[in-house]
Design a protein around this motif. Structure first.
Motif, PDB file in Angstrom:
ATOM      1  N   ILE A 114      -1.525   5.056  -4.080  1.00  0.00           N
ATOM      2  CA  ILE A 114      -1.356   4.355  -2.733  1.00  0.00           C
ATOM      3  C   ILE A 114      -2.317   3.329  -2.502  1.00  0.00           C
ATOM      4  O   ILE A 114      -3.396   3.431  -2.883  1.00  0.00           O
ATOM      5  N   SER A 115      -1.750   2.203  -2.194  1.00  0.00           N
ATOM      6  CA  SER A 115      -2.263   1.076  -1.584  1.00  0.00           C
ATOM      7  C   SER A 115      -2.092   0.734  -0.242  1.00  0.00           C
ATOM      8  O   SER A 115      -0.805   0.916   0.192  1.00  0.00           O
ATOM      9  N   LEU A 116      -3.127   0.180   0.472  1.00  0.00           N
ATOM     10  CA  LEU A 116      -3.029   0.211   2.010  1.00  0.00           C
ATOM     11  C   LEU A 116      -3.073  -1.481   2.230  1.00  0.00           C
ATOM     12  O   LEU A 116      -4.036  -2.145   1.476  1.00  0.00           O
ATOM     13  N   GLN A 117      -2.239  -2.014   2.500  1.00  0.00           N
ATOM     14  CA  GLN A 117      -2.266  -3.466   3.168  1.00  0.00           C
ATOM     15  C   GLN A 117      -2.965  -3.684   4.404  1.00  0.00           C
ATOM     16  O   GLN A 117      -2.408  -3.077   5.354  1.00  0.00           O
ATOM     17  N   THR A 118      -3.952  -4.575   4.312  1.00  0.00           N
ATOM     18  CA  THR A 118      -4.856  -4.850   5.637  1.00  0.00           C
ATOM     19  C   THR A 118      -4.703  -6.515   5.861  1.00  0.00           C
ATOM     20  O   THR A 118      -4.346  -7.160   4.858  1.00  0.00           O
ATOM     21  N   GLY A 119      -5.153  -6.942   6.964  1.00  0.00           N
ATOM     22  CA  GLY A 119      -5.539  -7.954   7.370  1.00  0.00           C
ATOM     23  C   GLY A 119      -6.464  -8.965   6.830  1.00  0.00           C
ATOM     24  O   GLY A 119      -6.699 -10.066   7.453  1.00  0.00           O
ATOM     25  N   GLY A 120      -7.188  -8.512   5.866  1.00  0.00           N
ATOM     26  CA  GLY A 120      -8.104  -9.416   5.317  1.00  0.00           C
ATOM     27  C   GLY A 120      -9.254  -8.624   4.744  1.00  0.00           C
ATOM     28  O   GLY A 120      -9.295  -7.227   4.875  1.00  0.00           O
ATOM     29  N   PRO A 121     -10.295  -9.120   4.241  1.00  0.00           N
ATOM     30  CA  PRO A 121     -11.252  -8.384   3.481  1.00  0.00           C
ATOM     31  C   PRO A 121     -12.322  -7.617   4.576  1.00  0.00           C
ATOM     32  O   PRO A 121     -12.642  -6.732   4.342  1.00  0.00           O
ATOM     33  N   GLU A 122     -12.655  -8.221   5.729  1.00  0.00           N
ATOM     34  CA  GLU A 122     -13.371  -7.696   6.872  1.00  0.00           C
ATOM     35  C   GLU A 122     -12.714  -6.403   7.259  1.00  0.00           C
ATOM     36  O   GLU A 122     -13.196  -5.315   7.433  1.00  0.00           O
ATOM     37  N   VAL A 123     -11.375  -6.162   7.600  1.00  0.00           N
ATOM     38  CA  VAL A 123     -10.382  -5.246   8.068  1.00  0.00           C
ATOM     39  C   VAL A 123     -10.609  -4.138   6.870  1.00  0.00           C
ATOM     40  O   VAL A 123     -10.568  -2.940   7.066  1.00  0.00           O
ATOM     41  N   ALA A 124     -10.341  -4.669   5.468  1.00  0.00           N
ATOM     42  CA  ALA A 124     -10.634  -3.807   4.375  1.00  0.00           C
ATOM     43  C   ALA A 124     -11.626  -2.706   4.459  1.00  0.00           C
ATOM     44  O   ALA A 124     -11.682  -1.657   3.850  1.00  0.00           O
ATOM     45  N   VAL A 128      -4.062  -1.030   9.546  1.00  0.00           N
ATOM     46  CA  VAL A 128      -3.117  -1.346   8.216  1.00  0.00           C
ATOM     47  C   VAL A 128      -1.673  -1.749   8.237  1.00  0.00           C
ATOM     48  O   VAL A 128      -1.004  -1.187   9.373  1.00  0.00           O
ATOM     49  N   ASP A 129      -1.329  -2.645   7.834  1.00  0.00           N
ATOM     50  CA  ASP A 129       0.080  -3.143   8.106  1.00  0.00           C
ATOM     51  C   ASP A 129       0.894  -2.324   7.224  1.00  0.00           C
ATOM     52  O   ASP A 129       2.228  -2.564   7.832  1.00  0.00           O
ATOM     53  N   ASP A 130       1.060  -2.184   6.231  1.00  0.00           N
ATOM     54  CA  ASP A 130       1.709  -1.346   5.296  1.00  0.00           C
ATOM     55  C   ASP A 130       1.221  -0.494   4.323  1.00  0.00           C
ATOM     56  O   ASP A 130      -0.062  -0.750   3.952  1.00  0.00           O
ATOM     57  N   LEU A 131       1.859   0.604   3.844  1.00  0.00           N
ATOM     58  CA  LEU A 131       1.419   1.380   2.615  1.00  0.00           C
ATOM     59  C   LEU A 131       2.247   1.364   1.772  1.00  0.00           C
ATOM     60  O   LEU A 131       3.663   1.384   1.944  1.00  0.00           O
ATOM     61  N   LEU A 132       1.722   1.339   0.519  1.00  0.00           N
ATOM     62  CA  LEU A 132       2.591   1.070  -0.762  1.00  0.00           C
ATOM     63  C   LEU A 132       2.434   2.140  -1.741  1.00  0.00           C
ATOM     64  O   LEU A 132       1.296   2.616  -1.985  1.00  0.00           O
ATOM     65  N   PHE A 133       3.761   2.988  -2.222  1.00  0.00           N
ATOM     66  CA  PHE A 133       3.401   3.761  -3.323  1.00  0.00           C
ATOM     67  C   PHE A 133       3.505   2.984  -4.794  1.00  0.00           C
ATOM     68  O   PHE A 133       4.399   2.489  -4.887  1.00  0.00           O
ATOM     69  N   ASN A 134       2.289   3.009  -5.176  1.00  0.00           N
ATOM     70  CA  ASN A 134       2.317   2.395  -6.652  1.00  0.00           C
ATOM     71  C   ASN A 134       2.761   3.154  -7.602  1.00  0.00           C
ATOM     72  O   ASN A 134       3.097   2.724  -8.640  1.00  0.00           O
ATOM     73  N   ASN A 135       2.725   4.494  -7.471  1.00  0.00           N
ATOM     74  CA  ASN A 135       3.314   5.343  -8.275  1.00  0.00           C
ATOM     75  C   ASN A 135       3.509   6.867  -7.428  1.00  0.00           C
ATOM     76  O   ASN A 135       2.565   7.317  -6.844  1.00  0.00           O
ATOM     77  N   LEU A 136       4.541   7.510  -7.659  1.00  0.00           N
ATOM     78  CA  LEU A 136       4.712   8.834  -6.954  1.00  0.00           C
ATOM     79  C   LEU A 136       5.549   9.840  -7.855  1.00  0.00           C
ATOM     80  O   LEU A 136       6.572   9.468  -8.308  1.00  0.00           O
ATOM     81  N   ILE A 137       4.670  10.582  -8.318  1.00  0.00           N
ATOM     82  CA  ILE A 137       5.190  11.519  -9.225  1.00  0.00           C
ATOM     83  C   ILE A 137       5.282  13.068  -8.724  1.00  0.00           C
ATOM     84  O   ILE A 137       4.206  13.680  -8.144  1.00  0.00           O
ATOM     85  N   VAL A 168      -6.155  -1.995   0.105  1.00  0.00           N
ATOM     86  CA  VAL A 168      -7.248  -1.007  -0.340  1.00  0.00           C
ATOM     87  C   VAL A 168      -6.347  -0.009  -1.326  1.00  0.00           C
ATOM     88  O   VAL A 168      -5.445   0.520  -0.893  1.00  0.00           O
ATOM     89  N   ASN A 169      -7.202   0.195  -2.538  1.00  0.00           N
ATOM     90  CA  ASN A 169      -6.505   1.344  -3.185  1.00  0.00           C
ATOM     91  C   ASN A 169      -6.942   2.252  -3.094  1.00  0.00           C
ATOM     92  O   ASN A 169      -8.363   2.622  -3.176  1.00  0.00           O
TER      93      ASN A 169
END
Length: 137
Positions: free
Chosen positions: A59-69, A125-134, A36-37
């Motif tokens: 930020i992107s959030l990693q989830t367990g699948g489309p239903e969870v997203a 949410v399993d993980d949180l990713l910084f795609n870009n951090l300024i 989920v972006n």
């Protein structure tokens, strides 16, 4: 000769079925992941003092699948609010360096999981990713 052609025909016919079985087993083992972006990017001020300091985080959030997203997307306004509040509390020291950014990423993940745990009864949410951090100090 007939035996050889019969064997060859059997292998040709059984081949696709065997491949489908292997594919089905592989599909069952493959983890379901959806991202989920949070768009648009989070933008705001941070720190204290007379000079305004800005951050921008993709930020992107990693989830367990489309239903969870879909559940996570439903709560996106609350998630965005909590993350902006977290970022606005940061200082120059807490945003400088790789280790400090990793700590911030972990804090942000905990914040998101806490929000979802309160709203949905599970962290989702399993993980949180910084795609870009300024950061503009």
């Amino acid at each position: 000769m007939k035996l050889m052609s019969a064997l060859l025909a059997t292998l040709l016919l059984a081949g696709p079925a065997w491949a489908e079985e292997a594919k089905k087993e592989g599909e069952a083992e493959a983890p379901k992941v959806a991202y989920v972006n949070l768009t648009p990017a989070l933008v705001g001020n941070y720190g204290a003092g007379a000079k305004l300091k800005y951050f921008k985080a993709d930020i992107s959030l990693q989830t367990g699948g489309p239903e969870v997203a879909k559940k996570v997307e439903y709560h996106e306004p609350l998630i965005r609010n909590q993350l902006i509040m977290l970022f606005s509390q940061q200082t120059d020291d807490s945003l400088n360096g790789v280790e400090n950014k990793e700590k911030l990423r972990q804090e942000a993940l905990k914040e998101v999981q806490q929000v979802l745990n309160t709203e949905e009864g599970a962290p989702l949410v399993d993980d949180l990713l910084f795609n870009n951090l300024i950061i503009q100090p």
